[in-house]
Design a protein around this motif. Structure first.
Motif, PDB file in Angstrom:
ATOM      1  N   THR A  14      -7.237 -21.599 -63.851  1.00 53.96           N
ATOM      2  CA  THR A  14      -5.859 -21.564 -64.162  1.00 53.96           C
ATOM      3  C   THR A  14      -5.062 -22.844 -63.750  1.00 53.96           C
ATOM      4  N   ALA A  42      -3.477 -13.440 -75.540  1.00 52.95           N
ATOM      5  CA  ALA A  42      -2.911 -12.656 -74.502  1.00 52.95           C
ATOM      6  C   ALA A  42      -2.326 -13.563 -73.618  1.00 52.95           C
ATOM      7  N   ALA A  78       2.468 -12.964 -63.250  1.00 52.59           N
ATOM      8  CA  ALA A  78       1.113 -13.912 -63.333  1.00 52.59           C
ATOM      9  C   ALA A  78       0.089 -13.255 -62.655  1.00 52.59           C
ATOM     10  N   ALA A  80      -4.254 -12.184 -64.320  1.00 55.97           N
ATOM     11  CA  ALA A  80      -4.871 -12.032 -65.425  1.00 55.97           C
ATOM     12  C   ALA A  80      -4.270 -10.883 -66.799  1.00 55.97           C
ATOM     13  N   ALA A 116      -6.890 -17.627 -71.531  1.00 51.13           N
ATOM     14  CA  ALA A 116      -5.779 -17.465 -70.310  1.00 51.13           C
ATOM     15  C   ALA A 116      -6.642 -17.357 -69.013  1.00 51.13           C
ATOM     16  N   GLY A 117      -6.267 -18.397 -68.115  1.00 52.18           N
ATOM     17  CA  GLY A 117      -7.105 -18.573 -66.938  1.00 52.18           C
ATOM     18  C   GLY A 117      -8.338 -19.242 -66.979  1.00 52.18           C
ATOM     19  N   SER A 121     -12.376 -15.535 -66.100  1.00 52.10           N
ATOM     20  CA  SER A 121     -11.065 -14.672 -65.822  1.00 52.10           C
ATOM     21  C   SER A 121     -11.164 -13.717 -66.874  1.00 52.10           C
TER      22      SER A 121
HETATM   23  C1  LIG Z   1      -0.552 -17.174 -65.303  1.00 52.98           C
HETATM   24  C2  LIG Z   1      -1.295 -17.695 -66.389  1.00 52.98           C
HETATM   25  N1  LIG Z   1      -0.989 -17.651 -67.650  1.00 52.98           N
HETATM   26  C3  LIG Z   1      -1.747 -16.985 -68.426  1.00 52.98           C
HETATM   27  O1  LIG Z   1      -1.425 -16.799 -69.767  1.00 52.98           O
HETATM   28  N2  LIG Z   1      -2.559 -16.820 -67.951  1.00 52.98           N
HETATM   29  C4  LIG Z   1      -2.831 -17.229 -66.416  1.00 52.98           C
HETATM   30  C5  LIG Z   1      -3.508 -16.083 -65.921  1.00 52.98           C
HETATM   31  C6  LIG Z   1      -4.595 -16.453 -64.890  1.00 52.98           C
HETATM   32  C7  LIG Z   1      -5.360 -15.549 -64.465  1.00 52.98           C
HETATM   33  C8  LIG Z   1      -6.502 -15.798 -63.491  1.00 52.98           C
HETATM   34  C9  LIG Z   1      -7.237 -14.612 -62.968  1.00 52.98           C
HETATM   35  C10 LIG Z   1      -8.335 -14.897 -62.146  1.00 52.98           C
HETATM   36  O2  LIG Z   1      -9.251 -15.770 -62.811  1.00 52.98           O
HETATM   37  O3  LIG Z   1      -8.357 -14.681 -61.054  1.00 52.98           O
END
Ligand SMILES: C[C@@H]1NC(=O)N[C@@H]1CCCCCC(=O)O
Length: 216
Positions: A14, A42, A78, A80, A116-117, A121
């Protein structure tokens, strides 16, 4: 209706610059007179911290942010997206639903989907971005990575998840004056990985189908 060329913009993690890179691709394609559209199935965000991804992407593609990401798929936390949904007491997300919400206008030359991520993720309660990409079956995946320390591990551990996909790696924040950045790029190239550091040619790299082949 499916776009002529479907590009997924994914990241090694991310905040590596996926949205920034996706915006540049969309702008470059628009400057060339292509019809573009972008979707963020999303999104989650820190409230009050500037523009959301959907707002930035919509500004680049010329679409309203609510067309880029449906408002009920936006989570002001902020995390997942499925985790944010849980934390906010909202209903769970399912991959089939996200897929059915991905609607494209007719006549789109370049459709971009931003994940996203990172690749692993979770994007829904039943899928991560790897599964989403498999379902999308894009023409290409632009894998965005940071150009600095940690790049080799980030790129090399992400690529197996994209086996079978046409992948272009974009090293974001590349600074040719930094020996580490140059060596990172050269190391990946030597391994046969398709890498670009040049933002000016990003659309050409990520969506070669956009450049019409010259007649004859
Ligand atoms: C804040 C960021 N904006 C978005 O839409 N996705 C990101 C979220 C990231 C999630 C990561 C989860 C993980 O891999 O731990």
């Amino acid at each position: 209706m499916r776009p002529r060329w479907l590009l997924v913009v994914a990241g090694t993690g991310t905040e590596v610059g996926k949205t920034w890179a996706a915006c540049r691709v969309l702008e470059q394609a628009r400057w060339r007179g292509r019809c573009v559209a972008v979707r963020k199935p999303a999104q989650s965000y820190r409230e009050g911290e500037g523009l959301t991804d959907a707002q930035q992407l919509g500004a680049a593609s010329g679409e309203a942010p609510q067309r880029v990401c449906p408002p009920h798929r936006g989570y002001p936390l902020a995390m997942a997206p499925p985790m944010a949904a849980d934390a906010l007491g909202r209903s769970p997300l399912w991959l089939d639903e996200l897929m059915s919400e991905l609607v494209w206008p007719a006549g789109v030359d370049l459709g971009v989907v931003e994940t996203a991520g990172g690749l692993y993720s979770p994007i829904t309660h039943d899928a991560d971005n790897v599964r989403l990409i498999e379902r999308l079956a894009p023409d290409a995946v632009l894998l965005v990575a940071d150009a600095g320390l940690g790049t080799l591990n980030a790129v090399r551990s992400s690529l197996p998840a994209l086996e079978g996909q046409h992948v272009e790696v974009f090293l974001n924040r590349f600074d040719a004056a930094q020996e580490l950045h140059r060596r990172n790029r050269d190391w990946l190239l030597r391994e046969g990985i398709r890498v670009t550091t040049d933002v000016e040619i990003l659309a050409e790299m990520a969506a070669p189908g956009l450049i019409p082949s010259s007649p004859g």
